[in-house]
Enzyme design. Structure first.
Site, PDB file in Angstrom:
ATOM      1  N   CYS A 196       0.865  -1.176   0.000  1.00 35.31           N
ATOM      2  CA  CYS A 196       0.000   0.000   0.000  1.00 35.31           C
ATOM      3  C   CYS A 196       0.899   1.222   0.000  1.00 35.31           C
ATOM      4  O   CYS A 196       1.721   1.390   0.899  1.00 35.31           O
ATOM      5  CB  CYS A 196      -0.926   0.025   1.208  1.00 35.31           C
ATOM      6  SG  CYS A 196      -1.877   1.556   1.319  1.00 35.31           S
TER       7      CYS A 196
ATOM      8  N   ASN B  61      -0.250  -8.650  -0.505  1.00 37.45           N
ATOM      9  CA  ASN B  61      -1.484  -9.369  -0.167  1.00 37.45           C
ATOM     10  C   ASN B  61      -1.144 -10.838   0.059  1.00 37.45           C
ATOM     11  O   ASN B  61      -0.103 -11.309  -0.358  1.00 37.45           O
ATOM     12  CB  ASN B  61      -2.473  -9.305  -1.343  1.00 37.45           C
ATOM     13  CG  ASN B  61      -2.890  -7.900  -1.669  1.00 37.45           C
ATOM     14  OD1 ASN B  61      -2.276  -7.244  -2.494  1.00 37.45           O
ATOM     15  ND2 ASN B  61      -3.924  -7.427  -1.021  1.00 37.45           N
TER      16      ASN B  61
HETATM   17 MG    MG Z   1      -4.421  -3.744   0.189  1.00 37.24          MG
END
Ligand code: MG
Length: 299
Positions: A238, A247
Site C-alpha cells: 500500500c 497481499n
Molecule cells: Mg491492500
C-alpha cells in the site's frame, strides 16, 4: 465447518501492481489479466481510478478497461475513493465499483484526503449512482484491524461503519487488514461484531505482513465469508501505509483452501503460470511459496 465454496477476488492487477516500482505497461497488464482468467479467476480488481500523480502505476486505468477481454462470467472491479473516480470508472465500463472507507481518521486523511464521515457520505453518493447505473457496489473498510498511525482501531467503529455502508446500499463488505497486523482472534471479533447488526455478505482483504494472513483467511473461511481478496504471487502493498507488504498470495490461498475441501474454481497450474508472468514483468521473485515448493500432490 467451512463454506464449501469461496470466491477468490484477484487483486494483483490493482493492489498488487500499484505498489511495485516497476511500471507494467498496459499491454503487460492485459496479458496478466488474460492469464488470471485462464486460471479460472472470474472477479478481478483490474485497476483503480485515482489521481495518476498519487498512484502512477494506475494512470492507464481508462485505457486498460478498453483492452481487457470481455467474457461471460468475468467481472471487473474498479477501485474508487471519490466521485471523480467513480465517474471515470463508470465511463470506463467496470462491472463493479469498490469504494474504500477508512476506519481511522489519520489514515483516512492520508489515503484519501477526507474524514471518516466524509468517506461514508462519499460512499453513499457513489452507491446510489452505481445502483442507478446497474453496477455492483462494494465497500472496503480500510485499516479495520489497526492503523499505522493511530494503532488499535475500536471494534465498534468498524461495526458502525459497516452498518452505515450497508444502510447506504453496499452489496458486500470487505474488511481490510491494510497493514497486516490482524490475527485470527481479530477475525472472530470483527465478524461477530458485524453479525450482530447484519448478515451482509462479507469478504476479507488480508496482507501477509506478519505471516498471519493465511491463518486469518482460514478463520474467515470457517466463519462463512463469501469471498477473499488475494494477489497472484503475493505481490503488492500500500503506497500510503509504511512497511505494508503484499497481499496473501492467490496460489498459496487456493492450494490451502482446495486441500481443505473448499472449491475456489481455480486451476493451480495455470495460476502459477500467471504468477510467473508477472514475476518476469517485475524482474524480482514474488513472495508466494507454492511456485517454489510445488503443488502437492502432483497431478
Ligand atoms: Mg491492500
Amino acid at each position: 465447518m467451512a463454506t464449501q465454496r469461496i470466491e477468490l477476488v484477484e487483486v494483483g492487477p490493482r493492489d498488487g501492481l500499484q505498489n511495485e516500482r516497476t511500471v507494467v505497461d498496459t499491454a503487460g497488464k492485459v496479458a496478466y489479466i488474460e492469464a488470471l482468467i485462464a486460471a479460472g479467476l472470474r472477479r478481478i480488481e483490474a485497476t483503480s481510478f485515482v489521481h495518476p500523480k498519487l498512484v502512477p502505476q494506475m494512470a492507464d486505468a481508462d485505457q486498460l478497461m478498453k483492452q481487457v477481454p470481455r467474457l461471460d462470467g468475468v467481472r471487473y472491479i474498479g477501485l474508487v475513493v471519490n466521485r471523480r473516480g467513480f465517474d471515470r470508472a463508470l465511463a470506463a465500463g467496470v462491472d463493479e465499483v469498490n469504494v474504500v472507507v477508512v476506519a481511522s481518521e489519520t489514515f483516512s486523511q492520508k489515503n484519501q484526503g477526507m474524514t471518516i464521515d466524509e468517506g461514508v457520505a462519499t460512499f453513499a453518493d457513489i452507491s446510489a449512482l452505481a445502483h442507478q447505473a446497474g453496477l455492483g457496489v462494494t465497500v472496503t473498510i480500510g485499516a479495520s484491524f489497526g492503523c499505522p498511525f493511530e494503532g488499535e482501531v475500536p471494534t465498534e467503529r468498524v461495526a458502525d461503519l459497516v452498518r452505515r455502508c450497508v444502510d447506504s446500499g453496499a452489496d458486500e463488505v470487505a474488511l481490510a487488514d491494510t497493514i497486516g497486523v490482524g490475527v485470527p482472534t481479530d477475525v472472530h471479533r470483527l465478524v461477530s461484531a458485524v453479525r450482530q447488526h447484519h448478515d451482509v455478505p462479507l469478504r476479507f482483504h488480508l496482507h501477509n505482513t506478519r505471516n498471519t494472513g493465511y491463518a486469518n483467511a482460514w478463520t474467515a473461511a470457517e466463519l462463512g465469508v463469501v469471498a477473499l481478496d488475494a494477489s497472484s504471487g503475493g505481490i503488492g502493498g500500500c503506497p500510503f501505509a509504511p512497511a505494508a507488504t503484499g497481499n496473501i498470495a492467490t496460489e498459496d490461498l487456493a492450494w490451502m483452501l482446495q486441500r481443505c475441501g473448499v472449491d475456489t474454481g481455480v486451476d493451480l497450474d495455470r495460476l502459477l503460470a500467471a504468477s510467473s508472468y508477472v514475476e518476469e514483468k517485475l524482474g524480482r521473485p514474488v513472495p508466494a511459496q507454492l511456485g517454489r515448493a510445488g503443488i502437492f500432490p502432483k497431478a
